[in-house]
Design a protein around this motif. Sequence first.
Motif, PDB file in Angstrom:
ATOM      1  N   ARG A 658       0.834  -1.204   0.000  1.00 41.80           N
ATOM      2  CA  ARG A 658       0.000   0.000   0.000  1.00 41.80           C
ATOM      3  C   ARG A 658       0.871   1.257   0.000  1.00 41.80           C
ATOM      4  O   ARG A 658       0.570   2.230  -0.701  1.00 41.80           O
ATOM      5  CB  ARG A 658      -0.860  -0.059   1.264  1.00 41.80           C
ATOM      6  N   ALA A 659       1.943   1.192   0.749  1.00 36.65           N
ATOM      7  CA  ALA A 659       2.844   2.349   0.799  1.00 36.65           C
ATOM      8  C   ALA A 659       3.572   2.518  -0.521  1.00 36.65           C
ATOM      9  O   ALA A 659       3.745   3.630  -1.024  1.00 36.65           O
ATOM     10  CB  ALA A 659       3.838   2.176   1.945  1.00 36.65           C
ATOM     11  N   LEU A 660       3.980   1.389  -1.112  1.00 35.72           N
ATOM     12  CA  LEU A 660       4.702   1.462  -2.386  1.00 35.72           C
ATOM     13  C   LEU A 660       3.813   1.985  -3.506  1.00 35.72           C
ATOM     14  O   LEU A 660       4.275   2.655  -4.420  1.00 35.72           O
ATOM     15  CB  LEU A 660       5.248   0.083  -2.757  1.00 35.72           C
ATOM     16  N   ARG A 661       2.534   1.668  -3.425  1.00 31.83           N
ATOM     17  CA  ARG A 661       1.627   2.111  -4.465  1.00 31.83           C
ATOM     18  C   ARG A 661       1.569   3.641  -4.542  1.00 31.83           C
ATOM     19  O   ARG A 661       1.280   4.213  -5.582  1.00 31.83           O
ATOM     20  CB  ARG A 661       0.231   1.527  -4.224  1.00 31.83           C
ATOM     21  N   THR A 692       4.260  13.098  12.719  1.00 26.94           N
ATOM     22  CA  THR A 692       4.784  11.741  12.630  1.00 26.94           C
ATOM     23  C   THR A 692       6.294  11.726  12.833  1.00 26.94           C
ATOM     24  O   THR A 692       6.821  10.867  13.542  1.00 26.94           O
ATOM     25  CB  THR A 692       4.414  11.114  11.265  1.00 26.94           C
ATOM     26  N   ILE A 693       6.983  12.687  12.213  1.00 27.16           N
ATOM     27  CA  ILE A 693       8.437  12.752  12.400  1.00 27.16           C
ATOM     28  C   ILE A 693       8.763  12.885  13.886  1.00 27.16           C
ATOM     29  O   ILE A 693       9.616  12.185  14.416  1.00 27.16           O
ATOM     30  CB  ILE A 693       9.040  13.944  11.631  1.00 27.16           C
ATOM     31  N   ARG A 694       8.043  13.766  14.538  1.00 25.69           N
ATOM     32  CA  ARG A 694       8.311  13.997  15.957  1.00 25.69           C
ATOM     33  C   ARG A 694       8.067  12.730  16.783  1.00 25.69           C
ATOM     34  O   ARG A 694       8.894  12.335  17.606  1.00 25.69           O
ATOM     35  CB  ARG A 694       7.419  15.122  16.488  1.00 25.69           C
ATOM     36  N   GLU A 695       6.953  12.080  16.528  1.00 25.36           N
ATOM     37  CA  GLU A 695       6.588  10.907  17.334  1.00 25.36           C
ATOM     38  C   GLU A 695       7.510   9.719  17.076  1.00 25.36           C
ATOM     39  O   GLU A 695       7.901   9.022  18.001  1.00 25.36           O
ATOM     40  CB  GLU A 695       5.129  10.516  17.056  1.00 25.36           C
ATOM     41  N   VAL A 696       7.835   9.496  15.805  1.00 23.66           N
ATOM     42  CA  VAL A 696       8.687   8.357  15.477  1.00 23.66           C
ATOM     43  C   VAL A 696      10.074   8.569  16.099  1.00 23.66           C
ATOM     44  O   VAL A 696      10.654   7.657  16.693  1.00 23.66           O
ATOM     45  CB  VAL A 696       8.785   8.154  13.950  1.00 23.66           C
ATOM     46  N   THR A 697      10.574   9.769  15.992  1.00 26.60           N
ATOM     47  CA  THR A 697      11.878  10.064  16.571  1.00 26.60           C
ATOM     48  C   THR A 697      11.831   9.862  18.081  1.00 26.60           C
ATOM     49  O   THR A 697      12.738   9.267  18.670  1.00 26.60           O
ATOM     50  CB  THR A 697      12.290  11.520  16.261  1.00 26.60           C
ATOM     51  N   ARG A 698      10.765  10.322  18.678  1.00 26.81           N
ATOM     52  CA  ARG A 698      10.600  10.156  20.121  1.00 26.81           C
ATOM     53  C   ARG A 698      10.599   8.683  20.509  1.00 26.81           C
ATOM     54  O   ARG A 698      11.232   8.273  21.469  1.00 26.81           O
ATOM     55  CB  ARG A 698       9.260  10.769  20.526  1.00 26.81           C
ATOM     56  N   ASP A 699       9.859   7.890  19.742  1.00 29.34           N
ATOM     57  CA  ASP A 699       9.781   6.454  20.035  1.00 29.34           C
ATOM     58  C   ASP A 699      11.142   5.776  19.921  1.00 29.34           C
ATOM     59  O   ASP A 699      11.456   4.873  20.681  1.00 29.34           O
ATOM     60  CB  ASP A 699       8.789   5.766  19.084  1.00 29.34           C
ATOM     61  N   LEU A 700      11.931   6.204  18.952  1.00 33.24           N
ATOM     62  CA  LEU A 700      13.238   5.570  18.783  1.00 33.24           C
ATOM     63  C   LEU A 700      14.236   6.070  19.818  1.00 33.24           C
ATOM     64  O   LEU A 700      15.083   5.316  20.275  1.00 33.24           O
ATOM     65  CB  LEU A 700      13.774   5.823  17.370  1.00 33.24           C
ATOM     66  N   GLU A 701      14.108   7.320  20.179  1.00 36.05           N
ATOM     67  CA  GLU A 701      15.012   7.861  21.191  1.00 36.05           C
ATOM     68  C   GLU A 701      14.655   7.346  22.582  1.00 36.05           C
ATOM     69  O   GLU A 701      15.478   7.362  23.481  1.00 36.05           O
ATOM     70  CB  GLU A 701      14.956   9.394  21.193  1.00 36.05           C
ATOM     71  N   ASN A 707       7.276  -0.672  17.724  1.00 39.52           N
ATOM     72  CA  ASN A 707       5.880  -1.000  17.411  1.00 39.52           C
ATOM     73  C   ASN A 707       5.018   0.251  17.283  1.00 39.52           C
ATOM     74  O   ASN A 707       4.230   0.375  16.360  1.00 39.52           O
ATOM     75  CB  ASN A 707       5.301  -1.976  18.450  1.00 39.52           C
ATOM     76  N   THR A 708       5.193   1.195  18.190  1.00 41.55           N
ATOM     77  CA  THR A 708       4.363   2.399  18.106  1.00 41.55           C
ATOM     78  C   THR A 708       4.882   3.326  17.013  1.00 41.55           C
ATOM     79  O   THR A 708       4.102   4.014  16.362  1.00 41.55           O
ATOM     80  CB  THR A 708       4.309   3.139  19.459  1.00 41.55           C
ATOM     81  N   ALA A 709       6.187   3.318  16.800  1.00 42.95           N
ATOM     82  CA  ALA A 709       6.751   4.134  15.721  1.00 42.95           C
ATOM     83  C   ALA A 709       6.123   3.712  14.392  1.00 42.95           C
ATOM     84  O   ALA A 709       5.689   4.546  13.595  1.00 42.95           O
ATOM     85  CB  ALA A 709       8.268   3.978  15.684  1.00 42.95           C
ATOM     86  N   ILE A 710       6.068   2.411  14.176  1.00 46.72           N
ATOM     87  CA  ILE A 710       5.531   1.905  12.914  1.00 46.72           C
ATOM     88  C   ILE A 710       4.044   2.230  12.790  1.00 46.72           C
ATOM     89  O   ILE A 710       3.567   2.612  11.719  1.00 46.72           O
ATOM     90  CB  ILE A 710       5.792   0.383  12.795  1.00 46.72           C
ATOM     91  N   SER A 711       3.320   2.129  13.896  1.00 44.57           N
ATOM     92  CA  SER A 711       1.881   2.427  13.796  1.00 44.57           C
ATOM     93  C   SER A 711       1.664   3.902  13.445  1.00 44.57           C
ATOM     94  O   SER A 711       0.706   4.238  12.748  1.00 44.57           O
ATOM     95  CB  SER A 711       1.152   2.030  15.075  1.00 44.57           C
ATOM     96  N   ARG A 712       2.574   4.767  13.884  1.00 43.21           N
ATOM     97  CA  ARG A 712       2.480   6.186  13.498  1.00 43.21           C
ATOM     98  C   ARG A 712       2.672   6.361  11.992  1.00 43.21           C
ATOM     99  O   ARG A 712       1.980   7.162  11.356  1.00 43.21           O
ATOM    100  CB  ARG A 712       3.551   7.004  14.204  1.00 43.21           C
ATOM    101  N   ILE A 713       3.627   5.620  11.464  1.00 45.43           N
ATOM    102  CA  ILE A 713       3.880   5.733  10.026  1.00 45.43           C
ATOM    103  C   ILE A 713       2.684   5.198   9.234  1.00 45.43           C
ATOM    104  O   ILE A 713       2.298   5.756   8.206  1.00 45.43           O
ATOM    105  CB  ILE A 713       5.184   4.989   9.643  1.00 45.43           C
ATOM    106  N   MET A 714       2.081   4.148   9.763  1.00 44.90           N
ATOM    107  CA  MET A 714       0.877   3.613   9.113  1.00 44.90           C
ATOM    108  C   MET A 714      -0.232   4.666   9.090  1.00 44.90           C
ATOM    109  O   MET A 714      -0.942   4.810   8.102  1.00 44.90           O
ATOM    110  CB  MET A 714       0.384   2.370   9.863  1.00 44.90           C
ATOM    111  N   GLU A 715      -0.342   5.391  10.193  1.00 40.29           N
ATOM    112  CA  GLU A 715      -1.346   6.450  10.253  1.00 40.29           C
ATOM    113  C   GLU A 715      -1.084   7.514   9.203  1.00 40.29           C
ATOM    114  O   GLU A 715      -2.010   8.016   8.571  1.00 40.29           O
ATOM    115  CB  GLU A 715      -1.355   7.100  11.640  1.00 40.29           C
ATOM    116  N   LEU A 716       0.188   7.832   9.024  1.00 40.69           N
ATOM    117  CA  LEU A 716       0.541   8.841   8.026  1.00 40.69           C
ATOM    118  C   LEU A 716       0.149   8.371   6.626  1.00 40.69           C
ATOM    119  O   LEU A 716      -0.419   9.129   5.835  1.00 40.69           O
ATOM    120  CB  LEU A 716       2.041   9.163   8.099  1.00 40.69           C
ATOM    121  N   VAL A 717       0.431   7.099   6.341  1.00 42.89           N
ATOM    122  CA  VAL A 717       0.061   6.553   5.037  1.00 42.89           C
ATOM    123  C   VAL A 717      -1.458   6.609   4.861  1.00 42.89           C
ATOM    124  O   VAL A 717      -1.962   7.001   3.803  1.00 42.89           O
ATOM    125  CB  VAL A 717       0.601   5.120   4.874  1.00 42.89           C
TER     126      VAL A 717
END
Length: 843
Positions: A658-661, A692-701, A707-717
């Motif tokens: 879905r993301a690649l499409r 999303t950038i802020r949240e994903v970075t926060r999750d990784l830091e 798991n939550t980082a990825i769900s944020r990216i899914m939301e963005l898609v």
Amino acid sequence: MNYNREIDKKWQKVWEKTGIFDVDTNDTSKPKYYCLVMFPYPSSELHAGHARNYVIGDAVARYKMMQGYNVLTPIGWDAFGLPAENQAIKHKVHPQDWTFKNIRKIKEQLNSWGIGYDWKREIATCSPGYYKWTQWLFLKLHQKGFAYRKEALVNWCPECKTVLANEQVIAGVCERCSTPVTQKKLRQWFFKITDYAEKLLNDLELLKEWPERVKIMQQNWIGKSEGVEIKFPLVCSNLAINCFTTRVDTIFGATFLALSWDYPLISQIINDAPNRIEIEGFIEKVKNQPQSSRILDNFPKEGIFTNKFAINPVTGEKIPIWIANYILTGYGTEAIMCVPASDKRDFEFAKKYNLPITQVIQSKEQRAKAHRHIGTKKQRAEGTCLPARQGGQRIENSEEVYDGEGILINSREFNGLDSSEAKEKIADYMEKEGIGKRAVNYKLRDWLISRQRYWGAPIPIIYCEVCGEVPVSESDLPVLLPQTVEFLPTGQSPLAYIEEFIKAPCPKCGRSAKRETDTCDTFVDSSWYYLRYISPGKEEAAFVSEDVNKWLPVDQYIGGVEHAILHLMYSRFINKFLYDEGLVNFNEPFRRLFTQGMITKDGAKMSKSKGNVVAPDYIIDKYGADTMRLYILFMGPPQKDAEWQDEGLSGCWRFIQRALRLLDLLKEHKEQGPREQLNGKEKELLKKIHFTIREVTRDLEGNFQFNTAISRIMELVNQIYKNLNEGYLRKEIFQNSIETVFLLLAPFTPHISEEVYEGLGRTSSVFNRAWPKFNEEFLKESETEIAVLVNGRIKDRMMVNVNWSKEEIEQMALSLDKVKRLLQANPPKKIIYVDKRIVNIVI
RNA sequence: GCCGAGGUGGCGGAAUUGGCAUACGCGUCGGUCUCAAAAACCGAUGAUCGAAAGAUCAUGCGGGUUCAACUCCCGCCCUCGGCACCA
């Protein structure tokens, strides 16, 4: 674009060719980051459960690369060890062939998953170039007295005729033949880790970024206890028995002593005993008692009277000395003072053998009961009505034994004190009178490192009839492991049967002497490997101090929690030793530790014998490496155990497609003419991008919340699709959103991220690009939604201007129809406003 | 026994640390496309009652604090992991 295996292969080749994981350790233009995964033991090919460790490590490494670090990610093989030798015994394959076959296979797997390593730094602990330095480390320890030999009790399987490691003893029986394991006294090599007990314990405090549970496990394992060592003189003898106790406050209740069967003075004590033969029989019996039965809860306590008495140094009473099966060997002084009124074990023993029981500690409840009729009410309330002795309470069964702290009775001038105070006062008294002294004991034992096995680093020692135990000189290292040996379970190392190996000249006098045939425990190999990665091929030294001081401590160490104690404690010990030797300038080897949870299948750990192994190679063929990686990271919080579900995997596959499409949609996307202003939907998407950038970075830091980082990216898609469906989206923003998605995904799904970037016309690797930064501007909002609650229950929502005052917002809430209806004519009792969140109206 | 982690829909799991419980994913149901199916897309989905508006009940159990509790306090139950006769 469709995701397929060709994309994986294409980019894996590119990474290899361009060497993006090759590290120049002298490069100081970027800050260093040492990302280390616990190296694998190559016993079989890897399954999906193993994969988690490497996928996490790779995600961290790639993320840090994008953050602009010079990232070192090495890999190697913990290649010595028992399974290889067991294979040799069973299937007649040489451990080396078996090991390297597995290494080849695992290497192939790691590559096919797109896990990036600096392969130029690959090490294997079984190669002479490595174990030469393991032997060197042994010599260093030996030179400083930290490696020594002593008689010790070891696990022994009478069926296989071999010594077993603790790990090979499962619930008291041999893992291979299920025979109960016994104990045997053998001369063994030890590392004196106990000398570092205090440092290992105290420095846990320095490890601020280690999981708390790991530190607690180590703390318990070290098991420090503080107390007093009391001297009990024997009646009619100049001997004395020292007993360690943490409960010196109970000394007035010590009514007998108990010794372990292995107590050093035992032969002197029973020398002239009339029942000596019987006692020796008892000792023999306890000695051979299998460990399995001792693990059982209600293993019956047994003992025998030595016919000797000791003097309780505070009461002056004559108390009997017993030998008992519940006294541990190797802990404390192997002799204890027994206070049956304050210890369930002592009580059980005293009941059985009719030994006296004197209560000396009263619990609060007991005290309240006992004092019901003594003294004035006020005195009772204050606890100042000191009881006479009265023998305390009669204790009938072990349920009534009170082993906690309380108030002392029957303890002369110490009566009425509370335990903690009494401990200090009695210890002072004993030290003054020379009866005893304060002492500290640890559960931690010295590390038994010798194994009567072939597949390990030979211990570099030579025994000379004249000079004794002589270390091999450093210039003669390595002591090579001979290739041709017979693998038989005889109880001795196969090396003991090889004449050419054993015969060696004494390094001191040159006379013909014999080599040590035992090899090192594999934990010795792995206790220093993280140093070797910095200069893996170095022939002149194990490591170069200057370089390791630059690159260590390890910035991030990742591995399974099963190593919480052994490996991580041994490594800390060795590192501290090297630190004290001035060879490294860091006190602790691993600055930050992450322990990932296990992946289970059908509720159990994956294992071949259970038949619940998920084969990653199959998954990768079908769905590609990125799908597996994404799912492993998405399935749950990485530090917790997680259950593998194939449906979850296909969800990730769908997401990737879905993301690649989006890329195809972008190519077809038509601008509908120029327009100055952004519309509301576009603004919303921009906001979502930066959010999303802020949240994903926060999750990784944070604590690697993939798991939550990825769900944020899914939301963005999802949001991007929503924008596409709901109307006009200018290409520039569309493209920006796609770029963000794949940059944020890059540590998790590197292959497709590279592919998309290439598709967008970029020529350099995603991993040379900077991690995206969010712009606060886009996150600012003019309006926000507020929930309106009545009596804590949500009734309505409303949009408010962020600049409105509290009063304005409250007025608006009160004017809502639903609120009015509920309020009717009554004014609200109270209104609570939480900034930009809720208004709660209490009626 | 001691220590630690945990208990949230049908399932895996979220919840900015006391502030809209159930994000995201799976599954299920409905729709679009199709001759059909798959794929894909759109929508619904904690439970109960109700035609609906809505109401009530829901984060292992029982209490408590609070305007407000998955989150804090007290008392239990269960699952998993470590140690286990450590004096």
